[in-house]
Write a protein that holds these residues in place. Structure first.
Motif, mmCIF file in Angstrom:
data_model
loop_
_atom_site.group_PDB
_atom_site.id
_atom_site.type_symbol
_atom_site.label_atom_id
_atom_site.label_comp_id
_atom_site.label_asym_id
_atom_site.label_seq_id
_atom_site.Cartn_x
_atom_site.Cartn_y
_atom_site.Cartn_z
ATOM 1 N N VAL A 97 0.875 -1.166 0.000
ATOM 2 C CA VAL A 97 0.000 0.000 0.000
ATOM 3 C C VAL A 97 0.916 1.221 0.000
ATOM 4 C CG1 VAL A 97 -1.702 1.343 1.292
ATOM 5 C CG2 VAL A 97 -1.890 -1.159 1.182
ATOM 6 N N VAL A 98 0.692 2.125 -0.953
ATOM 7 C CA VAL A 98 1.596 3.264 -1.145
ATOM 8 C C VAL A 98 0.825 4.568 -1.018
ATOM 9 C CG1 VAL A 98 3.276 4.345 -2.673
ATOM 10 C CG2 VAL A 98 2.944 1.858 -2.743
ATOM 11 N N LEU A 99 1.202 5.381 -0.028
ATOM 12 C CA LEU A 99 0.620 6.715 0.114
ATOM 13 C C LEU A 99 1.542 7.707 -0.577
ATOM 14 C CD1 LEU A 99 -0.564 5.008 2.546
ATOM 15 C CD2 LEU A 99 -0.887 7.184 3.721
ATOM 16 N N GLY A 100 1.052 8.332 -1.644
ATOM 17 C CA GLY A 100 1.902 9.253 -2.391
ATOM 18 C C GLY A 100 1.157 9.874 -3.554
ATOM 19 N N GLY A 101 1.918 10.253 -4.582
ATOM 20 C CA GLY A 101 1.342 10.904 -5.748
ATOM 21 C C GLY A 101 1.658 10.166 -7.032
ATOM 22 N N ASP A 102 1.454 10.850 -8.152
ATOM 23 C CA ASP A 102 1.637 10.243 -9.473
ATOM 24 C C ASP A 102 2.999 9.592 -9.643
ATOM 25 O OD1 ASP A 102 -0.824 10.676 -10.513
ATOM 26 O OD2 ASP A 102 -0.286 12.420 -11.715
ATOM 27 N N GLY A 116 5.860 -8.494 -10.231
ATOM 28 C CA GLY A 116 4.583 -9.037 -9.784
ATOM 29 C C GLY A 116 4.192 -8.704 -8.365
ATOM 30 N N ILE A 117 4.857 -7.723 -7.732
ATOM 31 C CA ILE A 117 4.456 -7.285 -6.394
ATOM 32 C C ILE A 117 3.245 -6.370 -6.534
ATOM 33 C CG2 ILE A 117 5.110 -6.021 -4.312
ATOM 34 C CD1 ILE A 117 6.617 -8.603 -4.533
ATOM 35 N N ALA A 118 2.075 -6.855 -6.119
ATOM 36 C CA ALA A 118 0.848 -6.079 -6.274
ATOM 37 C C ALA A 118 0.885 -4.835 -5.378
ATOM 38 C CB ALA A 118 -0.352 -6.942 -5.917
ATOM 39 N N PHE A 119 0.292 -3.742 -5.846
ATOM 40 C CA PHE A 119 0.237 -2.545 -5.018
ATOM 41 C C PHE A 119 -1.088 -1.831 -5.215
ATOM 42 C CE2 PHE A 119 1.282 -0.529 -8.981
ATOM 43 C CZ PHE A 119 0.750 0.751 -8.886
ATOM 44 N N CYS A 120 -1.441 -1.029 -4.231
ATOM 45 C CA CYS A 120 -2.592 -0.134 -4.358
ATOM 46 C C CYS A 120 -2.165 1.236 -3.848
ATOM 47 C CB CYS A 120 -3.794 -0.648 -3.557
ATOM 48 S SG CYS A 120 -5.324 0.257 -3.953
ATOM 49 N N GLY A 121 -2.344 2.243 -4.684
ATOM 50 C CA GLY A 121 -1.941 3.592 -4.327
ATOM 51 C C GLY A 121 -3.066 4.364 -3.652
ATOM 52 N N ILE A 122 -2.693 5.187 -2.709
ATOM 53 C CA ILE A 122 -3.635 6.086 -2.040
ATOM 54 C C ILE A 122 -3.179 7.515 -2.311
ATOM 55 C CG2 ILE A 122 -4.472 6.899 0.200
ATOM 56 C CD1 ILE A 122 -4.264 4.016 1.175
ATOM 57 N N PRO A 123 -4.008 8.332 -2.959
ATOM 58 C CA PRO A 123 -3.601 9.697 -3.294
ATOM 59 C C PRO A 123 -3.358 10.527 -2.041
ATOM 60 C CG PRO A 123 -5.937 9.382 -3.729
ATOM 61 C CD PRO A 123 -5.382 8.037 -3.378
ATOM 62 N N ALA A 124 -2.139 10.980 -1.875
ATOM 63 C CA ALA A 124 -1.763 11.742 -0.684
ATOM 64 C C ALA A 124 -0.853 12.885 -1.114
ATOM 65 C CB ALA A 124 -1.060 10.847 0.333
ATOM 66 N N THR A 125 -1.438 14.043 -1.338
ATOM 67 C CA THR A 125 -0.677 15.231 -1.721
ATOM 68 C C THR A 125 -1.541 16.460 -1.492
ATOM 69 O OG1 THR A 125 0.235 16.491 -3.590
ATOM 70 C CG2 THR A 125 -1.359 14.769 -4.126
ATOM 71 N N ILE A 126 -0.979 17.482 -0.873
ATOM 72 C CA ILE A 126 -1.763 18.690 -0.611
ATOM 73 C C ILE A 126 -2.087 19.445 -1.889
ATOM 74 C CG2 ILE A 126 -0.809 18.917 1.723
ATOM 75 C CD1 ILE A 126 0.825 21.313 0.682
ATOM 76 N N ASP A 127 -1.390 19.144 -2.991
ATOM 77 C CA ASP A 127 -1.666 19.829 -4.249
ATOM 78 C C ASP A 127 -3.030 19.447 -4.822
ATOM 79 O OD1 ASP A 127 0.858 20.821 -3.939
ATOM 80 O OD2 ASP A 127 1.765 19.657 -5.555
ATOM 81 N N ASN A 128 -3.571 18.309 -4.439
ATOM 82 C CA ASN A 128 -4.850 17.808 -4.963
ATOM 83 C C ASN A 128 -4.841 17.744 -6.492
ATOM 84 O OD1 ASN A 128 -7.313 16.709 -4.009
ATOM 85 N ND2 ASN A 128 -8.436 18.506 -4.695
ATOM 86 N N ASP A 129 -3.760 17.206 -7.043
ATOM 87 C CA ASP A 129 -3.576 17.248 -8.493
ATOM 88 C C ASP A 129 -3.454 15.866 -9.130
ATOM 89 O OD1 ASP A 129 -1.126 16.555 -7.444
ATOM 90 O OD2 ASP A 129 0.033 17.981 -8.633
ATOM 91 N N ILE A 130 -4.058 14.846 -8.509
ATOM 92 C CA ILE A 130 -4.024 13.509 -9.088
ATOM 93 C C ILE A 130 -5.292 13.280 -9.889
ATOM 94 C CG2 ILE A 130 -3.979 11.034 -8.574
ATOM 95 C CD1 ILE A 130 -2.260 11.659 -6.161
ATOM 96 N N PHE A 131 -5.125 12.888 -11.123
ATOM 97 C CA PHE A 131 -6.261 12.706 -12.028
ATOM 98 C C PHE A 131 -7.197 11.602 -11.527
ATOM 99 C CE2 PHE A 131 -8.090 10.407 -15.700
ATOM 100 C CZ PHE A 131 -8.906 11.426 -16.202
ATOM 101 N N GLY A 132 -8.500 11.866 -11.641
ATOM 102 C CA GLY A 132 -9.486 10.840 -11.338
ATOM 103 C C GLY A 132 -10.055 10.880 -9.945
ATOM 104 N N SER A 301 -2.921 8.653 -17.187
ATOM 105 C CA SER A 301 -3.200 9.032 -18.573
ATOM 106 C C SER A 301 -3.875 10.388 -18.696
ATOM 107 C CB SER A 301 -4.086 7.976 -19.244
ATOM 108 O OG SER A 301 -5.374 7.946 -18.629
ATOM 109 N N GLY A 302 -4.413 10.889 -17.584
ATOM 110 C CA GLY A 302 -5.141 12.148 -17.647
ATOM 111 C C GLY A 302 -4.496 13.245 -16.834
ATOM 112 N N ARG A 303 -5.126 14.402 -16.864
ATOM 113 C CA ARG A 303 -4.633 15.566 -16.126
ATOM 114 C C ARG A 303 -5.726 16.057 -15.190
ATOM 115 N NH1 ARG A 303 -0.740 19.485 -16.328
ATOM 116 N NH2 ARG A 303 -1.339 21.577 -15.707
#
Length: 319
Positions: A97-102, A116-132, A301-303
């Motif tokens: 589990v990864v807390l971070g950004g793009d 093959g190490i599975a991961f799930c990202g959690i958007p964590a950034t004060i910029d609030n600039d992660i697509f989706g 893929s997005g902005r």
């Protein structure tokens, strides 16, 4: 089954509540939780330790990350990714589990495709600039830091008949500045997403001063790179004594707000559930008051874009 958590990139409030929930929920699900210290660098250097309830007791009120964070140039070299993989396998860890950004998510996506190490990202950034996603961890706490500073500066601005320019963080995204301006009653807001017209602003302020205005507040995103110039412009062109306040890294710290603690709880729960049920390279998102996961390929893929409603209101503060 081993599962680990790490914080990567810039720190933010909400990470520690997320780490606490990760350990407690992993144990509840019958998983063996591990903590990775110092981000990607710690992954390479085997700064990995098993976690217990005692490791996360009392951290929910703390800002930043008790695991610390880092950015790693080494991780982009195959030999160091191999070293990181070997470290995880030695501990029996198959999921991250990864807390971070793009940037963090892209790095872990490469890692997953290679090993093959599975991961799930959690958007964590004060910029609030992660697509989706409409929301990233740390945003609400940062906004409240800005709100408190702006409210206090308004007190002295009105007392001293001055203009104050407040620079917020945000890199290329003006979300923090715009939302802060709209919720604090600022008279000017400059962000990368909107063009501004100084001549129009000058005419407006001269008319307002003639009508009795004695002070004003301007909020400027660091991405515009214009805060010092605007401070001088207010003095030289508008004729009002002006001061500049750069809030800087104060916006990253502070005890997480209730909203950031709650979002951390929800994000981590969904991330672990997704990994356990077979998601391999997803990112948790919050959209239209709903939470789910989407593939990393969609996210990168997005902005990210600020709400058109906010932008329309913000446009009135640029001219």
């Amino acid at each position: 089954m081993g599962i680990a958590i790490m914080t990567s990139g810039g720190d933010c409030a909400g990470m520690n509540p997320g780490i606490k929930r990760f350990v407690e929920y992993s144990i509840e699900k019958g998983l063996k939780p591990y903590l990775i210290c110092d981000g990607l660098e710690g992954l390479i250097d085997n700064r990995i330790q098993p976690a217990t309830h005692a490791d996360v007791a009392g951290i929910i009120t703390k800002g930043g990350s008790v695991l610390r964070s880092s950015r790693s140039a080494r991780f982009f070299e195959p030999e160091y990714r191999q070293q990181a993989y070997d470290n995880l396998k030695a501990h029996g860890i198959d999921m991250l589990v990864v807390l971070g950004g793009d940037g963090s998510f892209r790095a872990l996506d490469v890692f997953y495709r290679e090993f093959g190490i599975a991961f799930c990202g959690i958007p964590a950034t004060i910029d609030n600039d992660i697509f989706g996603t409409d929301y990233c961890l740390g945003v609400d706490t940062a906004l409240n830091v800005i709100r408190q500073a702006t409210d206090q500066i308004r007190d002295t601005a009105s007392s001293s008949r001055r203009a104050f320019v407040i620079e917020t963080m945000g890199r290329d995204c003006g979300y923090l500045a715009l939302v802060s301006a709209l919720t604090s009653g600022a008279e000017i807001c400059l962000i990368p997403e909107l063009p501004y017209d100084l001549d129009s602003l000058k005419k407006r302020f001269q008319a307002e001063i003639a009508d009795g205005r004695t002070y004003m507040i301007a909020i400027v995103s660091e991405g515009v790179d214009f805060a010092p110039q605007l401070t001088r412009w207010l003095e030289e062109e508008v004729g009002m004594e002006a001061r500049l306040t750069v809030l800087g890294h104060t916006q990253r710290g502070g005890s997480p707000t209730v909203l950031d603690r709650l979002r951390a709880f929800e994000f981590v729960t969904i991330a672990i559930d997704a990994l356990v049920t077979g998601s391999n390279d997803g990112v948790v998102f919050y959209k239209n008051c709903q939470m789910a996961t989407r593939s990393i390929s969609e996210v990168v893929s997005g902005r990210s874009e600020i709400s058109p409603v906010y932008l329309e209101e913000g446009r009135k503060l640029t001219r």
